[in-house]
Design an enzyme around this catalytic site. Sequence first.
Site, short mmCIF file in Angstrom:
data_model
loop_
_atom_site.label_atom_id
_atom_site.label_comp_id
_atom_site.label_asym_id
_atom_site.label_seq_id
_atom_site.Cartn_x
_atom_site.Cartn_y
_atom_site.Cartn_z
N LYS A 4 0.83 -1.22 0.00
CA LYS A 4 0.00 0.00 0.00
C LYS A 4 0.86 1.27 0.00
CE LYS A 4 -2.25 -0.79 3.88
NZ LYS A 4 -1.59 -2.03 4.32
N ARG A 64 -8.97 1.29 8.99
CA ARG A 64 -8.61 -0.09 9.31
C ARG A 64 -9.70 -0.79 10.12
NH1 ARG A 64 -2.58 0.86 8.90
NH2 ARG A 64 -1.55 -1.15 9.02
N ARG A 66 11.60 -6.52 4.54
CA ARG A 66 11.38 -5.08 4.35
C ARG A 66 12.38 -4.25 5.16
NH1 ARG A 66 5.22 -3.12 4.59
NH2 ARG A 66 5.34 -3.41 6.82
N ARG A 71 11.84 -2.00 10.46
CA ARG A 71 10.86 -1.46 11.40
C ARG A 71 10.73 -2.43 12.57
NH1 ARG A 71 5.66 0.22 7.89
NH2 ARG A 71 4.67 -0.74 9.69
N ARG A 110 0.13 -8.70 13.58
CA ARG A 110 -0.44 -7.68 12.68
C ARG A 110 -1.33 -8.33 11.61
NH1 ARG A 110 4.33 -4.57 10.34
NH2 ARG A 110 2.78 -3.11 9.57
P1 AMP Z 1 1.37 0.82 8.71
O1 AMP Z 1 2.61 1.60 8.44
O2 AMP Z 1 0.19 1.32 7.92
O3 AMP Z 1 1.56 -0.66 8.58
O4 AMP Z 1 0.98 1.10 10.25
C1 AMP Z 1 1.86 0.78 11.31
C2 AMP Z 1 1.08 0.64 12.61
O5 AMP Z 1 0.42 1.88 12.94
C3 AMP Z 1 -0.04 -0.38 12.59
O6 AMP Z 1 0.44 -1.70 12.82
C4 AMP Z 1 -0.93 0.13 13.72
O7 AMP Z 1 -0.37 -0.17 14.99
C5 AMP Z 1 -0.84 1.62 13.52
N1 AMP Z 1 -1.87 2.12 12.58
C6 AMP Z 1 -1.69 2.65 11.33
N2 AMP Z 1 -2.84 3.02 10.78
C7 AMP Z 1 -3.82 2.70 11.67
C8 AMP Z 1 -5.23 2.80 11.69
N3 AMP Z 1 -5.91 3.31 10.63
N4 AMP Z 1 -5.89 2.38 12.79
C9 AMP Z 1 -5.24 1.89 13.86
N5 AMP Z 1 -3.91 1.74 13.92
C10 AMP Z 1 -3.19 2.13 12.83
#
Ligand code: AMP
Length: 216
Positions: free
Chosen positions: A13, A88, A127, A160, A171
């Site tokens: 994404k 989400r 990654r 990360r 996750r």
């Molecule tokens: P990402 O970089 O999009 O994979 O997001 C990293 C982490 O941020 C996720 O594993 C969640 O802990 C948190 N996070 C990101 N976006 C959301 C969301 N829309 N709702 C809740 N937690 C989020």
Amino acid sequence: MYIIFLGAPGAGKGTQAAYLADKLRLAHAATGDLFRKVAREGTPLGETLRSYMEKGLLVPDEITIKMLLERLALPDAAGGVIFDGFPRTLVQAKALDAALAGEGKKIDRVIYLEVSPVELAARMTARWVCPVCQAPYHTITSPPKVAGRCDRCGAELVQRADDAPETVKKRLQVYFAETAPLIGYYKAQGKLVTVNGEGTVEEVEKRIASALNLVK
Ligand code: AMP
């Protein structure tokens, strides 16, 4: 145009949303990036965000929606937004619909990047990211030119914290339980386009362009 990128963690994404936002000159709103930025500031809010992210859990809806709405209020969002990693949960999706409706706007398209669970787990552990300019890399599909160094700024790449294998597992579980139901939500609204997210970055870019009828 308001476009959402939906898909599991590791589906691509972030890469595809950044590319499309640039191509269509739309704002790119990535809640994960917003949260990581605040977490680096070390404030009490930052520590709260970090505690959820490190465990592979979702940040509570109340905090997430508040921060996303603040992002949506920035001037660059007025001309359209690519949402990446938001919504989400169903609560978030409904809050976004309501916020846009309040301004006479709506979500136009939801691109669901489909990738098999086996491929997802493999991708996340491969990654790497630049801690300085946040450029993403993948040891197999998009490696840096010099191993371990950022192509753009030369910084040493890192993984990360939430790409550690146990957190990756969590996750993915959270994604299937809380986020995957959004596929049905947007399908019912006739907004969902499913795109095969496997293959090279360029292949996926082309599929997205043709799904959005951007190919001349
Ligand atoms: P990402 O970089 O999009 O994979 O997001 C990293 C982490 O941020 C996720 O594993 C969640 O802990 C948190 N996070 C990101 N976006 C959301 C969301 N829309 N709702 C809740 N937690 C989020």
